[in-house]
Design a protein around this motif. Structure first.
Motif, short mmCIF file in Angstrom:
data_model
loop_
_atom_site.label_atom_id
_atom_site.label_comp_id
_atom_site.label_asym_id
_atom_site.label_seq_id
_atom_site.Cartn_x
_atom_site.Cartn_y
_atom_site.Cartn_z
N TYR A 108 5.57 13.70 10.39
CA TYR A 108 6.43 12.63 9.88
C TYR A 108 7.41 13.22 8.88
N THR A 110 11.07 12.05 6.39
CA THR A 110 12.08 11.09 5.99
C THR A 110 12.98 11.73 4.95
N ILE A 125 5.42 4.50 4.70
CA ILE A 125 5.25 5.13 6.01
C ILE A 125 4.39 4.22 6.87
N TYR A 129 -0.52 6.58 10.14
CA TYR A 129 -0.83 7.89 9.57
C TYR A 129 -2.01 7.75 8.61
#
Length: 245
Positions: A108, A110, A125, A129
């Motif tokens: 992941y 960002t 998130i 996850y």
């Protein structure tokens, strides 16, 4: 029964009174609708709004060496006309989650995350996850820095500090004169090392009197000058570069 979903990335399994839904990681919010149908026609439609669950990751003590001003605070990064970001934001960073078994796998990421002048940053998130991951912080001209161990994401709120060498992989932090720890500055070309290659861009921009929100502005004051060399020179002398699993 006729089922439908107005969002994307969702598979509806079944067509009876009870169905199951499979959500992909890229699924979006939407309305789940159902109505009965038979030879007499269709019944009234019922809907249920569905939104993806999220978790919150809070980072603390993320201090950038180039912007550090003292007493656990950072200056704001400037462009040619003043602070680049809104009041209280030092600069933007990228946050990545890496696999606990294979660091090269980014699960992941960002970017454009506001890093406040007190070294805090927060992101949300997807709730999917829920394992353990290395957390990596990247900044436009700083050294990529990673947590010492994988961090558990089983709870709804995850808090992680970058405020001591024991919390960072390889203890890869610089120390300030007032006892704080900072992420090393000067990796202008983002190749993972602070070396002579990072001087090139700074040298060219300084020679041409460039200003603004540029990668070569290591100290973030909006000007490219000799003060930007200092971080590169010192960290190059000490062979500073990224350290990760």
């Amino acid at each position: 029964y006729t089922w439908a979903y107005s969002g994307t990335g969702v598979t509806i399994n079944g067509a009876g009174a009870t169905v199951t839904l499979d959500f992909s990681l890229s699924s979006t919010a939407g309305d789940l609708s159902v109505k009965g149908t038979n030879a007499c026609g269709e019944g009234n439609e019922s809907t249920l709004q569905i939104e993806p669950g999220t978790k919150t990751l809070n980072l603390t003590s993320v201090m950038l060496q180039g912007l550090y001003s003292g007493s656990g605070e950072m200056n704001q990064a400037w462009d040619e006309s003043g602070p680049r970001w809104e009041a209280g934001v030092a600069d933007h960073i990228t946050i990545e989650l890496h696999s606990s078994t294979d660091y090269s796998t980014v699960v992941y990421t960002t970017g454009g995350v506001p890093l406040k002048t007190d070294g805090t940053a927060s992101i949300t998130i997807p709730a999917d996850y829920n394992g353990s991951y290395y957390i990596t912080v990247k900044h436009r001209n700083s050294v990529e820095t990673t947590t010492a161990i994988p961090v558990s994401f089983t709870s709804g709120t995850i808090s992680q500090s970058f405020g001591s060498r024991s919390e960072v992989y390889g203890g890869n932090l610089g120390e300030t004169g007032d006892g704080y720890y900072v992420i090393y500055a000067g990796d202008v070309n983002q190749d993972g090392f602070i070396d002579t290659q990072d001087f090139v861009g700074v040298d060219n921009d300084s020679y041409n009197y460039r200003s603004g929100y540029l990668l070569t502005d290591v100290d973030g004051n909006g000007f490219i000058d000799t003060s930007d060399y200092i971080f590169i020179d010192n960290n190059n002398y000490n062979y500073i570069g990224t350290i990760h699993p």
